[in-house]
Each structure stands twice: as structure tokens, then as C-alpha cells.
Design an enzyme around this catalytic site. Structure first.
Site, PDB file in Angstrom:
ATOM      1  N   GLU A   1      -4.554   7.350  -5.213  1.00  0.00           N
ATOM      2  CA  GLU A   1      -4.645   6.621  -6.484  1.00  0.00           C
ATOM      3  C   GLU A   1      -5.838   7.114  -7.295  1.00  0.00           C
ATOM      4  OE1 GLU A   1      -4.434   2.389  -5.767  1.00  0.00           O
ATOM      5  OE2 GLU A   1      -2.390   2.546  -5.015  1.00  0.00           O
TER       6      GLU A   1
ATOM      7  N   ARG B   1       0.855  -1.178   0.000  1.00  0.00           N
ATOM      8  CA  ARG B   1       0.000   0.000   0.000  1.00  0.00           C
ATOM      9  C   ARG B   1       0.894   1.231   0.000  1.00  0.00           C
ATOM     10  NH1 ARG B   1      -3.301  -2.578  -1.691  1.00  0.00           N
ATOM     11  NH2 ARG B   1      -5.445  -2.949  -1.025  1.00  0.00           N
TER      12      ARG B   1
ATOM     13  N   HIS C   1      -1.265   0.044  -9.840  1.00  0.00           N
ATOM     14  CA  HIS C   1      -1.922  -0.909  -8.929  1.00  0.00           C
ATOM     15  C   HIS C   1      -2.365  -2.169  -9.695  1.00  0.00           C
ATOM     16  CE1 HIS C   1      -4.251  -1.133  -4.877  1.00  0.00           C
ATOM     17  NE2 HIS C   1      -3.912  -2.352  -5.293  1.00  0.00           N
TER      18      HIS C   1
HETATM   19  N1  NAD Z   1      -0.777  -4.380  -5.223  1.00  0.00           N
HETATM   20  C1  NAD Z   1      -1.769  -5.233  -5.188  1.00  0.00           C
HETATM   21  O1  NAD Z   1      -2.551  -5.330  -6.113  1.00  0.00           O
HETATM   22  C2  NAD Z   1      -1.932  -6.112  -3.987  1.00  0.00           C
HETATM   23  C3  NAD Z   1      -2.427  -7.424  -4.135  1.00  0.00           C
HETATM   24  C4  NAD Z   1      -2.572  -8.223  -2.984  1.00  0.00           C
HETATM   25  C5  NAD Z   1      -2.235  -7.715  -1.737  1.00  0.00           C
HETATM   26  N2  NAD Z   1      -1.812  -6.436  -1.642  1.00  0.00           N
HETATM   27  C6  NAD Z   1      -1.433  -5.869  -0.354  1.00  0.00           C
HETATM   28  O2  NAD Z   1      -0.283  -6.582   0.111  1.00  0.00           O
HETATM   29  C7  NAD Z   1      -0.260  -6.593   1.537  1.00  0.00           C
HETATM   30  C8  NAD Z   1      -0.042  -8.008   2.038  1.00  0.00           C
HETATM   31  O3  NAD Z   1      -1.121  -8.826   1.676  1.00  0.00           O
HETATM   32  P1  NAD Z   1      -1.208 -10.319   2.230  1.00  0.00           P
HETATM   33  O4  NAD Z   1      -2.319 -10.973   1.517  1.00  0.00           O
HETATM   34  O5  NAD Z   1       0.140 -10.949   2.215  1.00  0.00           O
HETATM   35  O6  NAD Z   1      -1.629 -10.041   3.739  1.00  0.00           O
HETATM   36  P2  NAD Z   1      -1.259 -10.937   5.036  1.00  0.00           P
HETATM   37  O7  NAD Z   1      -2.125 -10.516   6.135  1.00  0.00           O
HETATM   38  O8  NAD Z   1      -1.244 -12.364   4.650  1.00  0.00           O
HETATM   39  O9  NAD Z   1       0.231 -10.482   5.377  1.00  0.00           O
HETATM   40  C9  NAD Z   1       0.528  -9.253   5.971  1.00  0.00           C
HETATM   41  C10 NAD Z   1       1.628  -9.512   6.977  1.00  0.00           C
HETATM   42  O10 NAD Z   1       2.105  -8.249   7.433  1.00  0.00           O
HETATM   43  C11 NAD Z   1       2.445  -8.438   8.795  1.00  0.00           C
HETATM   44  N3  NAD Z   1       2.574  -7.158   9.477  1.00  0.00           N
HETATM   45  C12 NAD Z   1       1.629  -6.435  10.148  1.00  0.00           C
HETATM   46  N4  NAD Z   1       2.196  -5.339  10.665  1.00  0.00           N
HETATM   47  C13 NAD Z   1       3.520  -5.365  10.315  1.00  0.00           C
HETATM   48  C14 NAD Z   1       4.612  -4.506  10.566  1.00  0.00           C
HETATM   49  N5  NAD Z   1       4.480  -3.394  11.278  1.00  0.00           N
HETATM   50  N6  NAD Z   1       5.828  -4.854  10.063  1.00  0.00           N
HETATM   51  C15 NAD Z   1       5.977  -5.981   9.332  1.00  0.00           C
HETATM   52  N7  NAD Z   1       4.969  -6.836   9.081  1.00  0.00           N
HETATM   53  C16 NAD Z   1       3.759  -6.525   9.562  1.00  0.00           C
HETATM   54  C17 NAD Z   1       1.351  -9.329   9.340  1.00  0.00           C
HETATM   55  O11 NAD Z   1       1.774  -9.994  10.521  1.00  0.00           O
HETATM   56  C18 NAD Z   1       1.151 -10.298   8.198  1.00  0.00           C
HETATM   57  O12 NAD Z   1       1.940 -11.463   8.355  1.00  0.00           O
HETATM   58  C19 NAD Z   1      -1.575  -5.937   1.965  1.00  0.00           C
HETATM   59  O13 NAD Z   1      -1.325  -4.569   2.178  1.00  0.00           O
HETATM   60  C20 NAD Z   1      -2.464  -6.084   0.741  1.00  0.00           C
HETATM   61  O14 NAD Z   1      -3.472  -5.124   0.695  1.00  0.00           O
HETATM   62  C21 NAD Z   1      -1.635  -5.638  -2.724  1.00  0.00           C
HETATM   63  O1  3PG Z   2      -5.565  -5.552  -1.686  1.00  0.00           O
HETATM   64  C1  3PG Z   2      -5.712  -6.089  -2.775  1.00  0.00           C
HETATM   65  O2  3PG Z   2      -6.352  -7.141  -2.943  1.00  0.00           O
HETATM   66  C2  3PG Z   2      -5.034  -5.486  -3.947  1.00  0.00           C
HETATM   67  O3  3PG Z   2      -4.516  -4.254  -3.650  1.00  0.00           O
HETATM   68  C3  3PG Z   2      -5.840  -5.504  -5.203  1.00  0.00           C
HETATM   69  O4  3PG Z   2      -6.648  -4.370  -5.367  1.00  0.00           O
HETATM   70  P1  3PG Z   2      -7.623  -4.312  -6.623  1.00  0.00           P
HETATM   71  O5  3PG Z   2      -8.734  -5.259  -6.358  1.00  0.00           O
HETATM   72  O6  3PG Z   2      -8.101  -2.909  -6.699  1.00  0.00           O
HETATM   73  O7  3PG Z   2      -6.832  -4.707  -7.830  1.00  0.00           O
END
Ligand code: NAD
Ligand code: 3PG
Length: 468
Positions: free
Chosen positions: A328, A299, A347
Site C-alpha cells: 500500500e 488485509r 484502505h
Molecule cells: N480496511 C480497514 O480499514 C479495516 C478496518 C478495521 C479492521 N480491518 C481488518 O479487518 C480484520 C478483522 O478485524 P476485526 O476487528 O473483526 O478483528 P477480530 O479479531 O474481531 O476478528 C477476526 C476474526 O478472524 C478469525 N480468524 C483467525 N484466523 C482465521 C482463519 N484462518 N479463518 C477464518 N477466520 C479466522 C478470528 O477467530 C476472529 O474471530 C483485521 O484484519 C483488521 O485489521 C480493516
Molecule cells: O486495521 C485497521 O484498523 C484498519 O485497517 C484501519 O487502518 P487505518 O488506521 O490505516 O485506516
């Protein structure tokens, strides 16, 4: 469109025979509630989260019996399979790119709202719904665009699709890592502009370099696995990840400072929460190795973008690859986006055909289940323990004082609620009755229970004690 096996619109109480008891679950922990048989891909999970009130269920049941169908508003593009599932069950209004005002106007006419990351579901949206909105489905992981507190106050369930885009996000992080190290985007733009600049775009190698994975959850651990395959040494920082899970894939869990000060590459994978907002600021950039390279597919808000710009300008950060931004889309004249050492994507982490199909089906299942009155497996709003408290808790003792026979006291839901309230504010993990004990164990949170059998009325009172 009708399917061969139409989704049933019956509520659990009106439903067909209960499943036979799960022999692996002790009888004292078995639920006493009948769960209807489901289509194969509709999971029959019970969850530790608020479900629609009995009154709401009756309203839905009455609507179903009378031929009425719930209405679902979808405000961002959803994979066709998920949309089809929703259409089998409900009237679906796909209205994309609504303004905040248009969304507020529509929301009082619908029972469920399905969004991705671009729709801000604010307190004003819940207020405008005037109590009709029962479910918000976030077709993806991050729920930082939904005001969970306002949803809970409005009695609205929020569900997400937490697993279907994990691999896509991890692949995108690795794609950005490699593209950044070899200047792929910059070289592509240069060649298309008619130039042939071979020496300008000399890159750096990944093999033998140290990658710090910040946030060792679903995406972070998949990135670690893949980066190991590229010959990188992986360290990770995650205050809540269990050491043995990291060790199992050959990753050392280290402190925040050790991670950022020893890494050649840093990849961000933590959720945006009050405690991670702008966690990468001037102070943290100053502790990094000169020439570090950073990937952010988590994020935008976890980085202080002005501080990152300063670190790029003074050379502390050699390059950055960013998929996500505080705002965004970012402003058109954003210095960060236009910086020559920054590679950007809009994104796209979750944007693969496969992930979008998976997410759409996952969210359709969750929304339909919630509208049917089932307890939702991927519910994300429930009473929470503030994260300053939750992050320090290692052991919890739950004491049940009840006149009920201990064998007749199903404690799973309350236990799962306690686990949910402690773990969810510090992670984007979703906790439900199925996975609560497993996730607690994975994260080293020890729950013990004591039952006190009282004489008198079978009213249950309970107390719980956390230990840091
Ligand atoms: N760019 C995209 O399109 C996209 C896609 C999927 C997920 N994401 C984002 O990626 C991130 C991770 O997703 P996920 O599915 O792995 O989630 P998840 O909950 O499986 O993993 C997140 C991890 O971060 C850890 N965490 C919490 N606070 C922390 C800190 N201060 N320092 C270090 N670690 C910490 C948690 O313990 C957890 O293990 C989220 O922000 C999600 O929204 C983005
Ligand atoms: O948190 C998520 O699942 C990702 O950031 C994906 O976001 P989107 O659905 O807007 O592609």
C-alpha cells in the site's frame, strides 16, 4: 491546551485512594494494587500485558514531578479529540509521511509513537529507539505493521484501538458489496467520460444469494447482521468463533471448503497472520463457485493477488472489491487495480469521521495510560504460544504451587496471560485481565485452576498444561 479536568500525571503508586473492592469479584481474585481515579472516558482497566518497568515508571514520575513531559510522535493523521488529549499530557510531534530513515532518526527522541496502518514499525525502528521508546500506539485494529517480537524484546508496549472502527469497516464492506454488484464505480466513470451505457452495467441482485463471511469476529459479525437485512443467506467460517454466537444471529458456521465452494459472495474479515497469509490462492480459487464475487476489507496479504488476477481473467471470480492491498499504495500500473471487474478504494474501511474520532480517543487513552504506568487494557504484545499449538488447544489446566495462602494468591494476571498467549496469535482480539475469562469462554477455551499449598517460602512456581 488545558482542560477543565487536567489529566493527572501521577503514577499509580503515588496516586490517590484505591477504588473500593468490586463486590462482584471474589476476594481471592481481587487485585491488591491501588488504581487511581480516572477521567470518565479513561478506562481504569488492568491488563494482562507487560507494563513499563518500575524503573521506567520512576523516570516518568520524576519527569512529571519536575515539570517534564513525555514526548509523543504521531506519524499519521489522528482525530483532533485524541490529539488534544495527548497534548494535555505530553509534548506532541505530528510528523506525517516520514521516510523510514526519518522515523529512525526521530524515534530515539520520543517516549511514545502513534501510528495507523501506513507506518512500518520494524525491528530497525525499535533498535534506533535505543531503549527510550516505551509505547507504540496503533490507532486502529490491525497490528501487522508493527514487529511485535522486536517490540517485546525492546521492552516496548504495543497497544491498539480495537473497537472504534468496527462499524465503519463493516459499513464499508457492505458499501463495496452493493457497489460491486451494481457496477456503481464503473458506471460512474463511464458516465463522467460522456457515455450512457445502460446495458453494459446490468448488475446482479443480492437478495437470496449466499454470502460467506470469512472471519466471524467484530467486523465479520457486523457485516453478517447487515447483509441479513439485505435478504442474503449468511454462512461463516471462523475456526475459533463459538457456534452459539453465530447461531444467535442466524449464521451457520461451516468449514473453509464449504464456505468458499457454496458462496455467491465472499467477504474477508480475518487478521493477517502467518497462518492466513495468501490463504486465498490458486488452489482455493479453483474450489469456488464459478462467477463468485469477493470483497476484501481485511488485509491485502490474505489474498495471493496474482492468483486473484488469474481467477478474474479465467472467470472463476466474476468481480472483486478491494479496500486493502499487499503493498500500500499498490503499484501505479497494478493489473488488479486497473482490472475492469475490480472496484477499489484506498484502505478506507476505518475512514469515517466518527470512527477516526473514536479511534483517536481510544488510542490516546491507551497511550496516556501506558505512559502513566498503568497496565494497558489493549496491550497486544505478550508472550505468545505458536499458533500451530494454540489453535488446537481447547482445555488448559493451570497449576499454582505456592506457600502463599490460597486467599492471598491473585491468579488473574497469570490466567489472563495464558489466555492471551493462546488466543491472540490466532485472532486480532486483544485480551486483558478484564475480558480474558469472557473471551476464553466465548471461544470455547476451558481454563481450570488447581492450587497446591506448599510449606516453606512463599515463592510461586506454576505450570500449565494444554489439551488439544
Ligand atoms: N480496511 C480497514 O480499514 C479495516 C478496518 C478495521 C479492521 N480491518 C481488518 O479487518 C480484520 C478483522 O478485524 P476485526 O476487528 O473483526 O478483528 P477480530 O479479531 O474481531 O476478528 C477476526 C476474526 O478472524 C478469525 N480468524 C483467525 N484466523 C482465521 C482463519 N484462518 N479463518 C477464518 N477466520 C479466522 C478470528 O477467530 C476472529 O474471530 C483485521 O484484519 C483488521 O485489521 C480493516
Ligand atoms: O486495521 C485497521 O484498523 C484498519 O485497517 C484501519 O487502518 P487505518 O488506521 O490505516 O485506516
Amino acid at each position: 491546551m488545558a482542560s477543565a479536568t487536567p489529566l493527572r500525571v501521577l503514577l499509580p503508586e503515588a496516586a490517590a485512594p484505591a477504588r473500593p473492592p468490586d463486590p462482584t469479584v471474589p476476594s481471592s481474585l481481587r487485585t491488591h494494587r491501588a488504581v487511581p481515579p480516572r477521567r470518565n472516558h479513561l478506562r481504569a482497566n488492568l491488563a494482562a500485558a507487560p507494563s513499563p518497568s518500575p524503573k521506567a515508571r520512576r523516570t516518568l514520575a520524576a519527569a512529571a514531578v519536575g515539570g517534564g513531559r513525555p514526548t509523543v510522535l504521531v506519524t499519521e493523521k489522528l482525530g483532533p479529540a485524541g490529539l488534544e488529549m495527548l497534548r494535555e499530557f505530553a509534548n506532541v510531534d505530528c510528523s506525517y509521511e516520514l521516510t523510514a530513515e526519518e522515523l529512525r532518526a526521530k524515534v530515539s527522541l520520543v517516549d511514545a509513537l502513534v501510528v495507523r496502518s501506513a507506518t512500518r514499525v520494524t525491528r530497525e525502528v525499535f533498535e534506533a529507539a535505543r531503549g527510550r521508546l516505551r509505547v507504540v500506539g496503533r490507532a486502529g485494529v490491525g497490528i501487522d505493521n508493527v514487529d511485535l517480537q522486536a517490540a517485546t524484546e525492546a521492552g516496548c508496549l504495543v497497544v491498539n484501538a480495537p473497537t472504534a472502527n468496527t462499524v465503519a469497516a463493516a459499513e464499508h464492506a457492505v458499501a463495496l458489496l452493493a457497489a460491486m454488484a451494481r457496477n456503481v464505480a464503473q458506471a460512474d466513470a463511464s458516465l463522467k467520460a460522456g457515455k450512457w451505457q445502460r446495458s453494459k452495467f446490468i448488475g446482479v441482485s443480492l437478495v437470496g444469494k449466499t454470502l460467506a463471511v470469512m472471519g466471524f469476529g467484530k467486523v465479520g459479525s457486523e457485516v453478517a447482521r447487515r447483509a441479513k437485512g439485505l435478504g442474503m443467506d449468511i454462512i461463516a467460517h471462523d475456526p475459533y468463533a463459538p457456534v452459539d454466537r453465530a447461531r444467535a444471529i442466524g449464521v451457520d458456521l461451516v468449514s473453509f471448503d464449504e464456505a468458499i465452494s457454496t458462496a455467491d459472495f465472499i467477504s474477508l474479515h480475518m487478521p493477517l497472520t502467518p497462518s492466513t497469509e495468501k490463504i486465498f490462492d490458486d488452489e482455493t480459487f479453483a474450489k469456488m463457485k464459478e462467477g463468485v464475487r469477493i470483497v476484501n476489507v481485511a488485509r491485502g496479504g490474505v489474498v495471493d493477488e496474482d492468483a486473484l488476477l488469474r481467477a478474474l481473467d479465467n472467470g472463476t471470480v466474476a468481480q472483486a472489491a478491494l479496500d486493502v492491498f499487499t503493498e500500500e499504495p499498490p503499484p501505479k500500473d497494478s493489473k488488479l487495480v486497473h482490472h475492469e471487474n475490480v472496484t477499489v478504494t484506498p484502505h478506507l474501511g476505518a475512514s469515517t469521521t466518527e470512527a477516526q474520532e473514536g479511534v483517536a480517543v481510544e488510542i490516546a487513552e491507551a497511550v496516556i495510560g501506558a505512559l502513566r504506568g498503568d497496565l494497558a487494557a489493549t496491550a497486544v504484545n505478550a508472550p505468545m504460544v505458536p499458533n500451530e499449538v494454540g489453535s488446537g488447544i481447547k482445555r488448559v489446566k493451570v497449576v499454582y504451587s505456592s506457600a502463599r495462602d490460597p486467599d492471598d494468591l491473585d491468579t488473574r494476571i497469570l490466567r489472563a496471560m495464558v489466555i492471551k498467549g493462546i488466543i491472540e496469535p490466532i485472532s486480532s482480539a486483544f485480551i486483558n485481565i478484564v475480558n480474558a475469562d469472557y473471551v476464553a469462554k466465548q471461544r470455547g477455551l476451558q481454563i481450570t485452576e488447581e492450587r497446591i499449598w506448599l510449606d516453606g517460602s512463599p515463592e510461586v512456581t506454576s505450570e500449565w498444561k494444554g489439551k488439544g
